[in-house]
Design a protein around this motif. Structure first.
Motif, PDB file in Angstrom:
ATOM      1  N   MET A   1       0.680  -1.213   0.085  1.00 56.63           N
ATOM      2  CA  MET A   1       0.084  -0.147  -0.018  1.00 56.63           C
ATOM      3  C   MET A   1       0.920   1.372   0.075  1.00 56.63           C
ATOM      4  SD  MET A   1      -3.263  -0.739   2.507  1.00 56.63           S
ATOM      5  CE  MET A   1      -4.346  -2.290   2.186  1.00 56.63           C
ATOM      6  N   GLY A   2       0.170   2.464  -0.549  1.00 57.35           N
ATOM      7  CA  GLY A   2       0.930   3.537  -0.650  1.00 57.35           C
ATOM      8  C   GLY A   2      -0.026   4.405   0.478  1.00 57.35           C
ATOM      9  N   CYS A   3      -1.109   5.129  -0.203  1.00 54.21           N
ATOM     10  CA  CYS A   3      -1.740   6.015   0.694  1.00 54.21           C
ATOM     11  C   CYS A   3      -2.608   5.467   1.790  1.00 54.21           C
ATOM     12  CB  CYS A   3      -2.763   6.891  -0.329  1.00 54.21           C
ATOM     13  SG  CYS A   3      -4.105   6.113  -1.257  1.00 54.21           S
ATOM     14  N   GLY A   4      -3.201   4.302   1.340  1.00 51.85           N
ATOM     15  CA  GLY A   4      -4.116   3.761   2.271  1.00 51.85           C
ATOM     16  C   GLY A   4      -5.505   3.963   2.462  1.00 51.85           C
TER      17      GLY A   4
ATOM     18  N   GLY B   1      -7.279   5.145  -0.685  1.00 48.60           N
ATOM     19  CA  GLY B   1      -8.038   4.819  -2.014  1.00 48.60           C
ATOM     20  C   GLY B   1      -7.506   5.752  -3.366  1.00 48.60           C
ATOM     21  N   ALA B   2      -6.487   6.698  -2.977  1.00 49.21           N
ATOM     22  CA  ALA B   2      -6.164   7.561  -3.743  1.00 49.21           C
ATOM     23  C   ALA B   2      -5.043   7.333  -4.853  1.00 49.21           C
ATOM     24  CB  ALA B   2      -5.768   8.796  -3.136  1.00 49.21           C
ATOM     25  N   CYS B   3      -4.065   6.436  -4.441  1.00 42.33           N
ATOM     26  CA  CYS B   3      -3.052   6.252  -5.371  1.00 42.33           C
ATOM     27  C   CYS B   3      -3.106   5.146  -6.362  1.00 42.33           C
ATOM     28  CB  CYS B   3      -1.578   6.022  -4.524  1.00 42.33           C
ATOM     29  SG  CYS B   3      -1.738   4.532  -3.471  1.00 42.33           S
ATOM     30  N   LEU B   4      -3.849   4.219  -6.103  1.00 41.17           N
ATOM     31  CA  LEU B   4      -4.416   3.047  -6.867  1.00 41.17           C
ATOM     32  C   LEU B   4      -3.350   1.844  -6.928  1.00 41.17           C
ATOM     33  CD1 LEU B   4      -6.071   4.563  -9.858  1.00 41.17           C
ATOM     34  CD2 LEU B   4      -7.008   4.178  -7.721  1.00 41.17           C
ATOM     35  N   CYS B   5      -2.389   1.850  -5.968  1.00 40.11           N
ATOM     36  CA  CYS B   5      -1.127   0.972  -5.871  1.00 40.11           C
ATOM     37  C   CYS B   5      -1.514  -0.211  -5.386  1.00 40.11           C
ATOM     38  CB  CYS B   5      -0.048   1.466  -5.415  1.00 40.11           C
ATOM     39  SG  CYS B   5      -0.017   1.553  -3.637  1.00 40.11           S
ATOM     40  N   CYS B   6      -2.664  -0.485  -4.721  1.00 39.04           N
ATOM     41  CA  CYS B   6      -3.259  -1.726  -4.310  1.00 39.04           C
ATOM     42  C   CYS B   6      -4.170  -2.373  -4.840  1.00 39.04           C
ATOM     43  CB  CYS B   6      -3.505  -1.459  -2.554  1.00 39.04           C
ATOM     44  SG  CYS B   6      -5.061  -0.460  -2.419  1.00 39.04           S
TER      45      CYS B   6
ATOM     46  N   ARG C   1      -9.569  -1.391  -5.031  1.00 39.79           N
ATOM     47  CA  ARG C   1      -8.429  -1.097  -4.255  1.00 39.79           C
ATOM     48  C   ARG C   1      -8.389  -1.976  -3.067  1.00 39.79           C
ATOM     49  NH1 ARG C   1     -10.789   4.640  -4.130  1.00 39.79           N
ATOM     50  NH2 ARG C   1     -12.603   3.165  -4.073  1.00 39.79           N
TER      51      ARG C   1
ATOM     52  N   CYS D   1      -7.297  -1.181  -0.096  1.00 37.62           N
ATOM     53  CA  CYS D   1      -7.316  -0.343   1.002  1.00 37.62           C
ATOM     54  C   CYS D   1      -8.695   0.333   1.250  1.00 37.62           C
ATOM     55  CB  CYS D   1      -6.132   0.807   0.758  1.00 37.62           C
ATOM     56  SG  CYS D   1      -6.693   1.837  -0.222  1.00 37.62           S
TER      57      CYS D   1
HETATM   58  S1  FES Z   1      -2.971   2.254  -1.046  1.00 45.28           S
HETATM   59 FE1  FES Z   1      -3.495   3.996  -2.324  1.00 45.28          FE
HETATM   60  S2  FES Z   1      -5.149   3.431  -3.187  1.00 45.28           S
HETATM   61 FE2  FES Z   1      -4.835   1.671  -1.861  1.00 45.28          FE
END
Ligand code: FES
Ligand code: FAD
Length: 265
Positions: free
Chosen positions: A219-222, A224-229, A243, A245
């Motif tokens: 995870m990045g932001c945790g 819902g904003a960065c879409l990395c999960c 997502r 998160c």
């Molecule tokens: S960690 Fe950023 S969207 Fe899920």
């Protein structure tokens, strides 16, 4: 969701690399539901920059505390392990979608692999159901945790270890499948490493049993904003990215799309 500097009120080492950390965070303790997680600032500074996601293992709503159960994996969790009682830890949460429960469910199984135990123990505490069977799997006996607490709440507890040093020798999914000959579950809740969840989802599908699984992704932001999960969620060969998160971490077992398998159809 709250951003909170919580004072550490308890921090214990449970085995070679696992710790149980309790922080005073009343607004989070009140709001938290099983399956949700905290995004934890592990160091005292912004290094490492990214927070680390850790499931909520239990809450005490009377004294307003939240407990996490974690394994030291890398830099973030190693820094967290150094924190002392009385120090503060900054937590963001509760985050994510919790497990859901239908009052018509009479017989429930909880299947935990490794520290998948963390969110499932919280679920065990909050589910008000008599007929609940808990399956716990770990690499070896020293990694089997909280059995005393689980026995007080579950009707039955079955243990599995990879090396056979406690309970059944084999995986927790094999142990669970063996029990299917004797028990009919209305729903199965599970958390643990990805290969375990993949094997379990396949068995649930084969046996037409409803399930909810808690997934882990980097995870990045945790929030819902960065879409990395992102993970693939859908039915058959039709899926969309969701997502972990914000849309998860809990998803219906039948909707998780496992890329490498022929079992999605
Ligand atoms: S960690 Fe950023 S969207 Fe899920
Ligand atoms: C929803 C959720 C709940 C979790 N709950 C728990 C828990 O209750 N107890 C526990 O011990 N661990 C849990 N994890 C895994 C935990 O987040 C990682 O072990 C931790 O982030 C590792 O960080 P590190 O800096 O020590 O390791 P490093 O390997 O140095 O981390 C580097 C990066 O990888 C990410 N990362 C590494 N492993 C994982 C992983 N398995 N899942 C997600 N991100 C990872 C880190 O966040 C970091 O961004 C959970 C993960 C998720 C997504």
């Amino acid at each position: 969701m709250h951003l909170y500097d919580g004072r550490i009120i308890d921090h214990k080492r449970l085995n070679a690399d696992c710790y149980r950390l309790t922080v005073a965070a009343p607004p989070i303790a009140q709001a938290a539901r099983p399956g949700q997680f905290l995004h934890v600032r592990c160091g005292a500074t912004y290094d490492p920059l990214l927070r680390r996601p850790i499931s909520i293992n239990t809450v005490n709503r009377k004294n307003g505390s939240v407990t996490m159960l974690y394994r030291v994996i890398g830099r973030g969790t190693a820094l967290l392990a150094q924190k002392k009682v009385g120090e503060q830890v900054n937590v963001l949460g509760p985050l994510g979608q919790p497990f859901t429960f239908d009052p018509s469910y009479r017989k429930v199984a909880l299947v935990a692999g490794g520290l998948g135990l963390a969110p499932l123990y919280f679920l065990l505490q909050e589910l008000n159901i008599d007929d609940l069977v808990f399956f716990q799997g770990a690499r070896s006996a020293s990694e089997i945790l909280l059995t005393h607490n689980i026995k007080q709440l579950a009707k039955e507890l079955y243990l599995a270890t990879d090396d056979g040093s406690a309970g059944f020798k084999g995986t927790v999914v094999e142990l669970f499948v063996n029990q299917l000959a004797f028990q009919n579950f209305d729903i199965v809740y599970a958390a643990g490493p990805q290969p375990m969840l993949r094997a379990l989802c396949l068995e649930l599908k084969r046996n037409h049993i409803k399930g909810q699984v808690s997934l882990e992704e980097r995870m990045g932001c945790g929030v819902g904003a960065c879409l990395c999960c992102n993970v693939k969620i859908g039915r058959g060969n039709s899926w969309v990215y969701k997502r972990v998160c914000a849309d998860g971490p809990v998803f219906d077992a039948e909707e998780v799309y496992w890329d490498d398998s022929a079992n999605n159809g």
